[in-house]
Enzyme design. Sequence first.
Site, PDB file in Angstrom:
ATOM      1  N   TYR A  36       0.826  -1.211   0.000  1.00  0.00           N
ATOM      2  CA  TYR A  36       0.000   0.000   0.000  1.00  0.00           C
ATOM      3  C   TYR A  36       0.857   1.258   0.000  1.00  0.00           C
ATOM      4  O   TYR A  36       0.363   2.342  -0.297  1.00  0.00           O
ATOM      5  CB  TYR A  36      -0.919   0.046   1.231  1.00  0.00           C
ATOM      6  CG  TYR A  36      -1.912  -1.068   1.373  1.00  0.00           C
ATOM      7  CD1 TYR A  36      -2.132  -1.998   0.353  1.00  0.00           C
ATOM      8  CD2 TYR A  36      -2.637  -1.216   2.545  1.00  0.00           C
ATOM      9  CE1 TYR A  36      -3.039  -3.025   0.510  1.00  0.00           C
ATOM     10  CE2 TYR A  36      -3.550  -2.235   2.711  1.00  0.00           C
ATOM     11  CZ  TYR A  36      -3.742  -3.149   1.692  1.00  0.00           C
ATOM     12  OH  TYR A  36      -4.648  -4.161   1.868  1.00  0.00           O
ATOM     13  N   HIS A  94       0.907 -11.739   2.544  1.00  0.00           N
ATOM     14  CA  HIS A  94      -0.121 -11.056   1.764  1.00  0.00           C
ATOM     15  C   HIS A  94      -0.736 -11.951   0.690  1.00  0.00           C
ATOM     16  O   HIS A  94      -1.951 -11.982   0.506  1.00  0.00           O
ATOM     17  CB  HIS A  94       0.471  -9.794   1.112  1.00  0.00           C
ATOM     18  CG  HIS A  94      -0.556  -8.779   0.739  1.00  0.00           C
ATOM     19  ND1 HIS A  94      -0.309  -7.430   0.742  1.00  0.00           N
ATOM     20  CD2 HIS A  94      -1.846  -8.898   0.348  1.00  0.00           C
ATOM     21  CE1 HIS A  94      -1.392  -6.761   0.374  1.00  0.00           C
ATOM     22  NE2 HIS A  94      -2.351  -7.637   0.119  1.00  0.00           N
TER      23      HIS A  94
END
Length: 253
Positions: A36, A94
């Site tokens: 991000y 992730h």
Amino acid sequence: MDLPPVGLGTMGIEDEAVVRTAIDCGYRHLDTAQIYDNESTVGAGIAAADTDRADLTVATKLWIDALEATAVRPATEASLDRLGLDAVDLLYVHRPRGDYDPEATLPAVEAVREAGLTAHVGLSNFDPDQLVDAREFLDKIAAHQVEFHPLFWRESLLTDAQKHDYPLVAYAPLAGGRVFEEPTILNIAAQHETTPAAVSIAWVTSYENVVTIPKASSRSHLEANLAAADLELTDAEIARIEAIEREEELFPE
């Protein structure tokens, strides 16, 4: 893990004031990720808030280029440096892609936990077979984060979370805004005199072992998302939403 029904998803948030406002509104679960590119922003928001760090659950995720065994610890330490924290409460793998090798990656993540850099280890975007493999190398799966909303959800992943009693953390609960145009959601929202967003969040959190992390930036939306978990849908309404024809996931591999 005992996670609140609604936390804050931070993908795309670039203003630390949003994070601080969310905490001030009552958010206690904050979710970010290396990919991000905003861990520093989230950390600054945490530092600026008046809430004790011990009252927050902070999660981040190791990206696919940080999953080779020797890369796990330095990548984790880099995330902590950006967050300005000594440890996170939840560290995810992730995606099981890129450098991911369960026999090498997961023991390395466990070592990071044992070193005190994270309290818990989670997984994200795994399929049921990959969860089975992961259990061979993890002390336990603390949480599993997946795309879950009225237009896309996988019953097999919900079943696994309930069977093994860990939280399924639902991201994109509003389907990227698509729920605002879904007739069933609109009809139920009208009956409750509320918004499609509230209905969608209430539906997601109606399931045992499921919590969610919608993204919001304004105080009004932050407060509304928190309050949505208190909306009670009937069994019939939940079934109507379940019957919506599912689409392709928004965030495939």
